[in-house]
Scaffold this motif. Structure first.
Motif, PDB file in Angstrom:
ATOM      1  N   ARG A  99       0.986  -1.072  -0.058  1.00 44.55           N
ATOM      2  CA  ARG A  99      -0.131  -0.179   0.030  1.00 44.55           C
ATOM      3  C   ARG A  99       0.947   1.228   0.100  1.00 44.55           C
ATOM      4  N   ALA A 100       1.957   1.330   0.948  1.00 42.75           N
ATOM      5  CA  ALA A 100       2.829   2.441   1.131  1.00 42.75           C
ATOM      6  C   ALA A 100       3.434   2.669  -0.390  1.00 42.75           C
ATOM      7  N   PHE A 101       3.737   1.848  -1.070  1.00 41.90           N
ATOM      8  CA  PHE A 101       4.606   1.936  -2.352  1.00 41.90           C
ATOM      9  C   PHE A 101       3.933   2.021  -3.505  1.00 41.90           C
ATOM     10  N   GLY A 102       2.513   1.885  -3.466  1.00 38.07           N
ATOM     11  CA  GLY A 102       1.740   1.987  -4.507  1.00 38.07           C
ATOM     12  C   GLY A 102       1.457   0.905  -5.271  1.00 38.07           C
ATOM     13  N   TYR A 103       1.496  -0.520  -4.803  1.00 37.62           N
ATOM     14  CA  TYR A 103       1.498  -1.756  -5.562  1.00 37.62           C
ATOM     15  C   TYR A 103      -0.071  -2.410  -5.034  1.00 37.62           C
TER      16      TYR A 103
END
Ligand SMILES: NC(=O)c1ccc[n+]([C@@H]2O[C@H](COP(=O)([O-])OP(=O)(O)OC[C@H]3O[C@@H](n4cnc5c(N)ncnc54)[C@H](OP(=O)(O)O)[C@@H]3O)[C@@H](O)[C@H]2O)c1
Length: 322
Positions: A158-162
């Motif tokens: 979630r934090a890195f956009g996947y």
């Protein structure tokens, strides 16, 4: 000093001999909290021996306070609260560990919270980004989404956009994973995950601690150029690989373990955590998910809880607390 002995099918908190050292590159810690990992259950069952030279005592991660420094250790100090990734020995009052495997606590973190970080965030980081080579637009399938490793991996995705899809063992665990940031999921007791993952768009990378029983279905949902990173064998060790599908879809099968890597390699993973994960823990974007804690004397009850697949996130043992 006292440590957990597991030589007669029971976990017993008992007197044992002191650990020598620290050597020039090592530190000695007074353990505050020890994390439980699935690997500890496998080790005591005789299926996961410690690597050569590692302590036979269970325990792959701790938090605690530095009490002694080796002559060549720089950047750490006596009295400093830290957490550490171990090859063994964590269920004890003291550990001696290579300084590469030690990290200061994220600012504002307690020793209790910090004990829930090293093994699961190191495993998730290593296998999502270093082995699994996540890149722009990739979609991720995480099996055992509510496990310690799973709850760290969901948050990193979630934090890195996947976008990530989880498989779990109950609807309550699915709800917990959705709350942590999973985009979609499947209760594994309702049959194969294949249709649900295909409807979601398939996976470009799979983080799989299950192994044999999931191999065929993993290959079905793994997209072209996809990476299947196998980190465990909870579903067995022997399975048939469809090499036709592997070739035609250019799938890559990667096996990975953290524990047996040398201290310098563990240090590189921890350095990546310090740079990319610690600031997000401090800001509150990422958090350790602590399911339950027990005093170290009750390690057997804590293991029963994990063996029953009852935890969502980490289970910890309190050794000296704080
Ligand atoms: N290779 C490495 O370097 C490395 C490092 C750390 C961990 N691991 C592996 O990663 C996995 C997770 O570790 P952990 O300590 O975070 O685990 P954990 O918190 O104990 O959670 C494990 C969960 O896996 C699920 N599960 C159990 N048996 C299963 C099966 N046969 N098929 C599918 N799911 C099953 C259960 O959840 P549900 O009931 O919700 O399905 C269980 O709660 C373990 O397999 C561990 O060995 C590997």
């Amino acid at each position: 000093m006292r440590a957990i002995r597991h030589d007669d099918a029971r976990l017993v908190w008992d007197e044992t001999s002191a650990i020598p050292g620290p050597g020039a590159h090592e530190v000695r810690l007074k353990v505050a909290w020890a994390g439980i990992n699935r690997a500890d259950l496998m080790q005591r069952a005789g299926h996961y021996p410690p690597p050569p030279g590692a302590s036979p005592v269970l325990g792959l991660e701790v938090s605690g306070t530095i009490t002694e420094l080796g002559d060549d250790v720089r950047g750490l100090s006596v009295g400093q609260p830290v957490c550490a990734l171990l090859a063994g020995g964590g269920y004890a009052e003291e550990v001696v560990v290579d300084a590469h495997q030690v990290l200061p606590l994220p600012e504002g973190f307690t020793l209790r919270e910090a004990a829930a970080l090293p093994e699961v965030f190191a495993t998730a980081w290593l296998n999502l980004f270093m082995e699994g080579a996540l890149g722009a637009g990739d979609r991720v399938l995480l099996h055992a989404g509510a496990s310690g490793v799973g709850t760290a991996a969901i948050q990193l995705c979630r934090a890195f956009g996947y976008p990530c899809f989880v498989t779990v063992g109950s609807d309550a665990k699915l709800a917990a994973c959705r709350e942590l940031g999973a985009d979609a999921g499947w209760n594994r007791h309702e049959g194969s995950f294949v249709d649900a993952v295909q409807r979601w768009g398939g996976a470009d990378m799979i983080l799989d601690p299950v192994g044999a029983s999931y191999l065929a279905d993993n290959q079905r949902v793994l997209n072209e150029d996809g990476r299947l990173v196998v980190i465990g064998m909870m579903g067995g060790r022997q399975a048939e690989l469809d090499m036709g599908r592997m070739l035609m879809k250019r799938q890559r099968l990667i096996g990975s373990t953290l524990r047996a890597r040398p201290p310098e390699a563990k240090g590189r993973i921890l350095a990546a955590l310090a740079e990319h994960v610690w600031p997000r823990l401090v800001s509150g974007e990422l958090r350790p998910l602590i399911d339950r804690t027990w005093p170290i004397e009750d390690a057997e009850t804590a293991h029963d809880h994990v063996r029953a697949d009852a935890n969502t996130g980490k289970v910890l043992l309190e050794v000296s607390g704080a």
